[in-house]
Design a protein around this motif. Structure first.
Motif, PDB file in Angstrom:
ATOM      1  N   UNK A   1     -16.271  34.935   6.740  1.00 49.17           N
ATOM      2  CA  UNK A   1     -14.986  34.242   6.697  1.00 49.17           C
ATOM      3  C   UNK A   1     -15.033  33.249   5.541  1.00 49.17           C
ATOM      4  N   UNK A   2     -14.063  33.340   4.644  1.00 53.14           N
ATOM      5  CA  UNK A   2     -14.006  32.444   3.493  1.00 53.14           C
ATOM      6  C   UNK A   2     -12.834  31.481   3.628  1.00 53.14           C
ATOM      7  N   UNK A   3     -12.919  30.401   2.882  1.00 53.79           N
ATOM      8  CA  UNK A   3     -11.870  29.390   2.880  1.00 53.79           C
ATOM      9  C   UNK A   3     -11.274  29.291   1.487  1.00 53.79           C
ATOM     10  N   UNK A   4      -9.965  29.213   1.412  1.00 52.05           N
ATOM     11  CA  UNK A   4      -9.271  29.041   0.135  1.00 52.05           C
ATOM     12  C   UNK A   4      -8.481  27.740   0.200  1.00 52.05           C
ATOM     13  N   UNK A   5      -8.699  26.869  -0.782  1.00 55.04           N
ATOM     14  CA  UNK A   5      -7.916  25.643  -0.907  1.00 55.04           C
ATOM     15  C   UNK A   5      -7.062  25.753  -2.163  1.00 55.04           C
ATOM     16  N   UNK A   6      -5.762  25.617  -2.006  1.00 57.19           N
ATOM     17  CA  UNK A   6      -4.841  25.615  -3.139  1.00 57.19           C
ATOM     18  C   UNK A   6      -4.193  24.238  -3.186  1.00 57.19           C
ATOM     19  N   UNK A   7      -4.110  23.668  -4.392  1.00 54.84           N
ATOM     20  CA  UNK A   7      -3.520  22.342  -4.550  1.00 54.84           C
ATOM     21  C   UNK A   7      -2.265  22.464  -5.396  1.00 54.84           C
ATOM     22  N   UNK A   8      -1.164  21.929  -4.846  1.00 56.10           N
ATOM     23  CA  UNK A   8       0.145  21.992  -5.490  1.00 56.10           C
ATOM     24  C   UNK A   8       0.612  20.588  -5.845  1.00 56.10           C
ATOM     25  N   UNK A   9       1.236  20.460  -7.006  1.00 56.44           N
ATOM     26  CA  UNK A   9       1.791  19.178  -7.441  1.00 56.44           C
ATOM     27  C   UNK A   9       3.044  18.865  -6.631  1.00 56.44           C
ATOM     28  N   UNK A  10       3.214  17.611  -6.283  1.00 51.72           N
ATOM     29  CA  UNK A  10       4.399  17.172  -5.547  1.00 51.72           C
ATOM     30  C   UNK A  10       5.115  16.065  -6.325  1.00 51.72           C
ATOM     31  N   UNK A  11       5.044  16.143  -7.666  1.00 55.26           N
ATOM     32  CA  UNK A  11       5.633  15.065  -8.456  1.00 55.26           C
ATOM     33  C   UNK A  11       6.489  15.616  -9.596  1.00 55.26           C
ATOM     34  N   UNK A  12       7.569  14.920  -9.854  1.00 58.08           N
ATOM     35  CA  UNK A  12       8.427  15.168 -11.009  1.00 58.08           C
ATOM     36  C   UNK A  12       8.841  16.604 -11.218  1.00 58.08           C
TER      37      UNK A  12
ATOM     38  N   UNK B   1       7.031  19.003 -12.073  1.00 59.41           N
ATOM     39  CA  UNK B   1       5.977  19.946 -11.678  1.00 59.41           C
ATOM     40  C   UNK B   1       5.949  20.219 -10.176  1.00 59.41           C
ATOM     41  N   UNK B   2       6.924  19.708  -9.433  1.00 65.53           N
ATOM     42  CA  UNK B   2       6.892  19.837  -7.981  1.00 65.53           C
ATOM     43  C   UNK B   2       6.786  21.312  -7.562  1.00 65.53           C
ATOM     44  N   UNK B   3       5.816  21.581  -6.676  1.00 65.72           N
ATOM     45  CA  UNK B   3       5.590  22.929  -6.189  1.00 65.72           C
ATOM     46  C   UNK B   3       4.691  23.785  -7.074  1.00 65.72           C
ATOM     47  N   UNK B   4       4.295  23.276  -8.247  1.00 62.63           N
ATOM     48  CA  UNK B   4       3.455  24.058  -9.166  1.00 62.63           C
ATOM     49  C   UNK B   4       2.010  24.060  -8.675  1.00 62.63           C
TER      50      UNK B   4
ATOM     51  N   UNK C   1     -14.499  27.252  -2.447  1.00 61.33           N
ATOM     52  CA  UNK C   1     -15.701  26.517  -2.053  1.00 61.33           C
ATOM     53  C   UNK C   1     -15.333  25.346  -1.159  1.00 61.33           C
ATOM     54  N   UNK C   2     -15.986  25.247   0.000  1.00 54.45           N
ATOM     55  CA  UNK C   2     -15.790  24.096   0.875  1.00 54.45           C
ATOM     56  C   UNK C   2     -16.354  22.855   0.185  1.00 54.45           C
ATOM     57  N   UNK C   3     -15.612  21.759   0.195  1.00 52.93           N
ATOM     58  CA  UNK C   3     -16.099  20.488  -0.313  1.00 52.93           C
ATOM     59  C   UNK C   3     -16.046  20.304  -1.814  1.00 52.93           C
ATOM     60  N   UNK C   4     -15.451  21.228  -2.542  1.00 52.76           N
ATOM     61  CA  UNK C   4     -15.349  21.063  -4.003  1.00 52.76           C
ATOM     62  C   UNK C   4     -14.475  19.859  -4.323  1.00 52.76           C
ATOM     63  N   UNK C   5     -14.856  19.084  -5.334  1.00 53.20           N
ATOM     64  CA  UNK C   5     -14.082  17.922  -5.757  1.00 53.20           C
ATOM     65  C   UNK C   5     -13.137  18.340  -6.882  1.00 53.20           C
ATOM     66  N   UNK C   6     -11.862  18.043  -6.696  1.00 53.62           N
ATOM     67  CA  UNK C   6     -10.844  18.307  -7.710  1.00 53.62           C
ATOM     68  C   UNK C   6     -10.492  16.983  -8.377  1.00 53.62           C
ATOM     69  N   UNK C   7     -10.643  16.906  -9.691  1.00 51.53           N
ATOM     70  CA  UNK C   7     -10.271  15.700 -10.437  1.00 51.53           C
ATOM     71  C   UNK C   7      -8.846  15.879 -10.924  1.00 51.53           C
ATOM     72  N   UNK C   8      -7.955  15.015 -10.429  1.00 46.87           N
ATOM     73  CA  UNK C   8      -6.524  15.169 -10.680  1.00 46.87           C
ATOM     74  C   UNK C   8      -5.911  13.860 -11.129  1.00 46.87           C
ATOM     75  N   UNK C   9      -4.833  13.968 -11.900  1.00 49.97           N
ATOM     76  CA  UNK C   9      -4.087  12.791 -12.317  1.00 49.97           C
ATOM     77  C   UNK C   9      -3.446  12.118 -11.117  1.00 49.97           C
ATOM     78  N   UNK C  10      -3.226  10.807 -11.227  1.00 48.77           N
ATOM     79  CA  UNK C  10      -2.608  10.061 -10.133  1.00 48.77           C
ATOM     80  C   UNK C  10      -1.271  10.693  -9.764  1.00 48.77           C
ATOM     81  N   UNK C  11      -1.001  10.748  -8.466  1.00 48.79           N
ATOM     82  CA  UNK C  11       0.249  11.325  -7.980  1.00 48.79           C
ATOM     83  C   UNK C  11       0.065  11.922  -6.607  1.00 48.79           C
ATOM     84  N   UNK C  12       1.077  12.627  -6.169  1.00 47.80           N
ATOM     85  CA  UNK C  12       1.049  13.209  -4.841  1.00 47.80           C
ATOM     86  C   UNK C  12       0.844  14.723  -4.946  1.00 47.80           C
ATOM     87  N   UNK C  13      -0.017  15.247  -4.058  1.00 45.13           N
ATOM     88  CA  UNK C  13      -0.371  16.663  -4.051  1.00 45.13           C
ATOM     89  C   UNK C  13      -0.347  17.197  -2.624  1.00 45.13           C
ATOM     90  N   UNK C  14      -0.101  18.506  -2.493  1.00 50.35           N
ATOM     91  CA  UNK C  14      -0.175  19.186  -1.207  1.00 50.35           C
ATOM     92  C   UNK C  14      -1.370  20.126  -1.249  1.00 50.35           C
TER      93      UNK C  14
END
Length: 181
Positions: A52-63, A65-68, A75-88
């Motif tokens: 069983x694998x896990x998939x994490x998808x991160x979507x922008x919730x700002x300006x 780019x919303x929904x992009x 990978x479980x526990x991977x760190x994503x470095x992202x610009x300040x803002x809101x994400x889903x």
């Protein structure tokens, strides 16, 4: 001369056009406003079986780019470095049909550690009495919105709550079984 200076950290990029005059120095400081998200997914009180694998998808919730879709990881526990803002964050287990979502606000210099708990159950399915049997089977939810086909005699699936039906063809014989998660 004229130059374009670019800086990149994680998924945050900035650029600055500059002109350097003869016999002059130029100092640039880039403020990237980068924070991070660390995503983990789990089933309440259940351990995920092998396969069983896990998939994490991160979507922008700002300006604009919303929904992009910004990035995806398996990978479980991977760190994503992202610009300040809101994400889903959207988490999915495979094989299976369960989805968990969470909204995170990224702040510069802060690492958000998020654990997404799926409201789901684990189904372990074995078809046929012999691992050498010729097998083709399908599992679907009763309302018909999700289905998945398989050819191996065993599988572990992470399933959302609901009613399911397994239909299998083993050495030419059709078998059906229904169950509830």
């Amino acid at each position: 001369g004229d130059y374009l200076i670019e800086a990149e950290y994680g998924f945050q990029k900035v650029s600055q056009a500059v002109t350097i005059e003869p016999c002059h120095r130029l100092a640039l400081t880039f403020v990237l406003n980068v924070g991070g998200i660390r995503a983990m997914s789990k089933l309440d009180k259940l351990e995920l079986p092998a396969g069983v694998t896990t998939r994490h998808a991160i979507y922008s919730m700002r300006g604009s780019d919303i929904g992009r879709l910004v990035t995806t990881s398996y990978n479980q526990g991977q760190v994503f470095r992202l610009g300040a803002g809101q994400y889903r964050i959207e988490s999915r287990f495979s094989p299976g049909n369960t989805i968990a979502q969470h909204t995170v606000t990224v702040k510069p210099g802060i690492l958000n550690s998020t654990e997404l708990a799926h409201q789901a159950g684990l189904a372990r399915i074995t078809i046929g009495s012999s691992l050498n049997a010729a097998v083709a089977w399908e599992i679907r939810d009763i309302d018909g919105s999700w289905a998945s086909g398989h050819t191996k005699p065993e599988a572990a699936l992470v399933l959302a709550p609901g009613r399911y039906e397994v239909k299998a063809i083993v050495n030419g014989t059709v078998l059906r079984e229904s169950f509830t998660i």
